[in-house]
Design a protein around this motif. Structure first.
Motif, PDB file in Angstrom:
ATOM      1  N   ARG A 173       0.834  -1.207   0.000  1.00 45.09           N
ATOM      2  CA  ARG A 173       0.000   0.000   0.000  1.00 45.09           C
ATOM      3  C   ARG A 173       0.865   1.252   0.000  1.00 45.09           C
ATOM      4  O   ARG A 173       0.581   2.222  -0.705  1.00 45.09           O
ATOM      5  CB  ARG A 173      -0.922   0.008   1.233  1.00 45.09           C
ATOM      6  N   ALA A 174       1.905   1.255   0.823  1.00 46.02           N
ATOM      7  CA  ALA A 174       2.805   2.414   0.864  1.00 46.02           C
ATOM      8  C   ALA A 174       3.495   2.607  -0.483  1.00 46.02           C
ATOM      9  O   ALA A 174       3.617   3.740  -0.979  1.00 46.02           O
ATOM     10  CB  ALA A 174       3.835   2.220   1.977  1.00 46.02           C
ATOM     11  N   ILE A 175       3.926   1.508  -1.087  1.00 48.30           N
ATOM     12  CA  ILE A 175       4.590   1.580  -2.392  1.00 48.30           C
ATOM     13  C   ILE A 175       3.627   2.096  -3.456  1.00 48.30           C
ATOM     14  O   ILE A 175       3.993   2.927  -4.303  1.00 48.30           O
ATOM     15  CB  ILE A 175       5.156   0.197  -2.777  1.00 48.30           C
ATOM     16  N   ALA A 176       2.378   1.636  -3.425  1.00 50.72           N
ATOM     17  CA  ALA A 176       1.382   2.092  -4.404  1.00 50.72           C
ATOM     18  C   ALA A 176       1.178   3.600  -4.311  1.00 50.72           C
ATOM     19  O   ALA A 176       1.069   4.293  -5.337  1.00 50.72           O
ATOM     20  CB  ALA A 176       0.064   1.355  -4.181  1.00 50.72           C
ATOM     21  N   ALA A 177       1.132   4.120  -3.083  1.00 48.42           N
ATOM     22  CA  ALA A 177       0.988   5.574  -2.910  1.00 48.42           C
ATOM     23  C   ALA A 177       2.223   6.301  -3.431  1.00 48.42           C
ATOM     24  O   ALA A 177       2.121   7.371  -4.039  1.00 48.42           O
ATOM     25  CB  ALA A 177       0.763   5.896  -1.434  1.00 48.42           C
ATOM     26  N   ARG A 178       3.403   5.719  -3.211  1.00 42.29           N
ATOM     27  CA  ARG A 178       4.652   6.332  -3.695  1.00 42.29           C
ATOM     28  C   ARG A 178       4.702   6.333  -5.219  1.00 42.29           C
ATOM     29  O   ARG A 178       5.145   7.296  -5.843  1.00 42.29           O
ATOM     30  CB  ARG A 178       5.858   5.569  -3.113  1.00 42.29           C
ATOM     31  N   GLU A 179       4.238   5.246  -5.840  1.00 44.41           N
ATOM     32  CA  GLU A 179       4.287   5.141  -7.303  1.00 44.41           C
ATOM     33  C   GLU A 179       3.316   6.090  -7.997  1.00 44.41           C
ATOM     34  O   GLU A 179       3.449   6.341  -9.191  1.00 44.41           O
ATOM     35  CB  GLU A 179       4.004   3.694  -7.720  1.00 44.41           C
ATOM     36  N   VAL A 199       5.702   9.643   0.914  1.00 44.31           N
ATOM     37  CA  VAL A 199       4.973   8.779   1.832  1.00 44.31           C
ATOM     38  C   VAL A 199       5.754   8.556   3.121  1.00 44.31           C
ATOM     39  O   VAL A 199       6.927   8.164   3.086  1.00 44.31           O
ATOM     40  CB  VAL A 199       4.671   7.401   1.181  1.00 44.31           C
ATOM     41  N   CYS A 200       5.072   8.832   4.237  1.00 45.38           N
ATOM     42  CA  CYS A 200       5.549   8.416   5.560  1.00 45.38           C
ATOM     43  C   CYS A 200       4.604   7.336   6.071  1.00 45.38           C
ATOM     44  O   CYS A 200       3.397   7.411   5.828  1.00 45.38           O
ATOM     45  CB  CYS A 200       5.525   9.582   6.548  1.00 45.38           C
ATOM     46  N   VAL A 201       5.150   6.365   6.782  1.00 41.72           N
ATOM     47  CA  VAL A 201       4.338   5.294   7.343  1.00 41.72           C
ATOM     48  C   VAL A 201       4.606   5.201   8.840  1.00 41.72           C
ATOM     49  O   VAL A 201       5.759   5.066   9.260  1.00 41.72           O
ATOM     50  CB  VAL A 201       4.651   3.937   6.678  1.00 41.72           C
ATOM     51  N   VAL A 202       3.544   5.291   9.644  1.00 45.07           N
ATOM     52  CA  VAL A 202       3.627   5.098  11.096  1.00 45.07           C
ATOM     53  C   VAL A 202       3.095   3.706  11.404  1.00 45.07           C
ATOM     54  O   VAL A 202       2.047   3.312  10.873  1.00 45.07           O
ATOM     55  CB  VAL A 202       2.795   6.165  11.841  1.00 45.07           C
ATOM     56  N   MET A 233      12.254  -3.531   5.673  1.00 43.58           N
ATOM     57  CA  MET A 233      12.756  -4.701   4.950  1.00 43.58           C
ATOM     58  C   MET A 233      11.761  -5.156   3.885  1.00 43.58           C
ATOM     59  O   MET A 233      12.148  -5.530   2.763  1.00 43.58           O
ATOM     60  CB  MET A 233      13.022  -5.849   5.927  1.00 43.58           C
ATOM     61  N   ALA A 234      10.461  -5.139   4.226  1.00 40.61           N
ATOM     62  CA  ALA A 234       9.431  -5.562   3.277  1.00 40.61           C
ATOM     63  C   ALA A 234       9.405  -4.643   2.058  1.00 40.61           C
ATOM     64  O   ALA A 234       9.252  -5.102   0.917  1.00 40.61           O
ATOM     65  CB  ALA A 234       8.060  -5.574   3.957  1.00 40.61           C
ATOM     66  N   ILE A 235       9.573  -3.353   2.273  1.00 38.57           N
ATOM     67  CA  ILE A 235       9.585  -2.400   1.156  1.00 38.57           C
ATOM     68  C   ILE A 235      10.824  -2.634   0.288  1.00 38.57           C
ATOM     69  O   ILE A 235      10.756  -2.625  -0.951  1.00 38.57           O
ATOM     70  CB  ILE A 235       9.511  -0.955   1.688  1.00 38.57           C
TER      71      ILE A 235
END
Length: 407
Positions: free
Chosen positions: A25-31, A36-39, A83-85
């Motif tokens: 989800r974070a990557i999709a927002a970045r693309e 993107v910041c993730v808490v 690590m997952a990203i």
């Protein structure tokens, strides 16, 4: 380029597959061209597990040491998320609260955020990285770990969003949004599409657990929209935004329930100026949040003062109250009454509609539920009731205002 701050709660990062899903989800927002910041929260029930372990070691552990322990949960998650990203081919960097200069006061276990140093975050965003930040924690000016209380990752989410002037804060959780009542108790509760900051502030303080009260306070103060969404699907969730005139057409937006309350009664205190200030000043100094307050003045120039607190504060409230009784020359020990709950109805429409209180009281009376005391504000009505009636009372109030739809 928009700036989005996302937050993933414990159930959304409970295992490796869910961490990978959150990372996607974070990557999709970045693309899509966003920064993107993730808490993140601690994984699953790991915070509860740490609390149980601490209690096995020490029945009443020092709050500073509890914060030192509990802050480790989020530190695990931030590293795994980064690590997952990386595993999915994108750049990320993880930070603890201390590493981004998230400074709090010294109120261990209930700390309040004082400042955030945005530079390190902005530097990494400018380098094209997704920034992962530990929720729920900060550091004192002296460098001690602190935690922000239950649900504190939400406060981190909105504080980061406000500090960075984010376009939106996305709060991913295990439910589809904010409901008209807790759907685990009220089966016919429905999702609310939009709710005002003030309504959400009241609901959070009255027992709705999706968002911490301080998170909503931050959002209202800095006008940061919050989108509460389910991390397991793509559905639109609930938007928490500034009040609009249309919202006043809805008399009641939601019902909430707070369980496990204790009423503390201090009897025969002097009925003179300054006594109430002394009592509640000392309680505030012990970092205890007081709920409903009632004062009854007696014929002998004394007063009985009662107030409610959460059951978890019993250890701290007892010594504070008993010292107060001694200082005030009281001859009667304070009374602690447990087994209480509070049911509430909330809506900005109460400001312009009449008969709301009567409707709620009649519904509870018809359900044979006794009201022990009542508190109100411009947009809420709350009743203290017996805990054994709590779930049924929430359903009754919910149905009294047709919050689940027309019958």
């Amino acid at each position: 380029m928009s700036l989005i701050v996302q937050k993933f709660g414990g159930t959304s990062v409970a295992d490796a597959s869910r961490i990978h899903r959150a990372a996607a989800r974070a990557i999709a927002a970045r693309e899509k061209g966003n920064q993107v910041c993730v808490v993140v929260s601690a994984m699953g029930d790991s915070t509860d597990d740490l609390i149980k372990l601490a209690e096995e070691i020490c029945p009443n552990p020092p709050k500073r040491e509890m914060d030192q322990l509990l802050a480790t949960g989020e530190q695990v998650t931030i590293a795994l998320m980064a690590m997952a990203i990386h595993a999915q081919g994108h750049q990320a960097i993880s930070f603890t609260g201390g590493q981004i200069g998230l400074v709090t006061d010294n109120a261990f276990s209930k700390a309040r955020i004082q400042s955030i140093n945005q530079k390190r975050i902005f530097d990494q965003l400018a380098a094209g990285k997704i920034v992962i930040i530990a929720g729920f924690q900060g550091v004192t000016p002296e460098g001690d770990y602190t935690t922000l209380g239950r649900g504190g990752s939400n406060a981190t989410l909105v504080a980061i969003g406000a500090s960075l002037k984010a376009d939106v804060c996305e709060n991913y959780t295990d439910v589809d949004g904010i409901f008209t009542a807790d759907p685990r108790i009220v089966p016919n509760a429905i999702k609310i599409d939009r709710i005002s900051y003030d309504e959400m502030l009241e609901l959070s303080g009255l027992g709705a657990s999706v968002l911490q009260t301080r998170a909503v306070e931050f959002a209202k103060k800095y006008n940061v929209p919050i989108h509460v969404r389910n991390s397991q699907n793509e559905s639109e969730g609930t938007w928490i935004v500034a009040e609009t005139p249309h919202m006043e057409h809805i008399v009641v937006s939601g019902a909430a329930l707070k369980k496990n309350l204790i009423r503390v009664t201090i009897k025969n205190v002097p009925d003179k100026p300054g006594v109430a200030a002394k009592i509640f000043g000392d309680i505030a100094a012990a970092n205890i949040v007081v709920d409903d307050i009632i004062q009854n003045v007696m014929d002998d120039n004394t007063a009985n003062i009662s107030f409610t607190v959460e059951h978890g504060d019993l250890h701290e409230i007892k010594p504070a109250v008993e010292n107060l009784v001694k200082e005030l020359g009281g001859k009667t020990l304070p009374i602690y009454q447990d087994g209480l709950a509070k049911v509430s109805a909330v809506g900005v429409g109460m400001k312009v509609h009449t008969g709301v209180a009567q409707r709620m009281f009649k519904a509870l009376a018809d359900g044979k539920i006794n009201i022990q005391n009542i508190t109100t504000s411009e947009i809420k009505i709350s009743c203290i009731i017996s805990k054994e009636d709590a779930n049924r009372a929430l359903q009754i109030v919910h149905d009294a205002f047709n919050l689940g739809g027309a019958k």
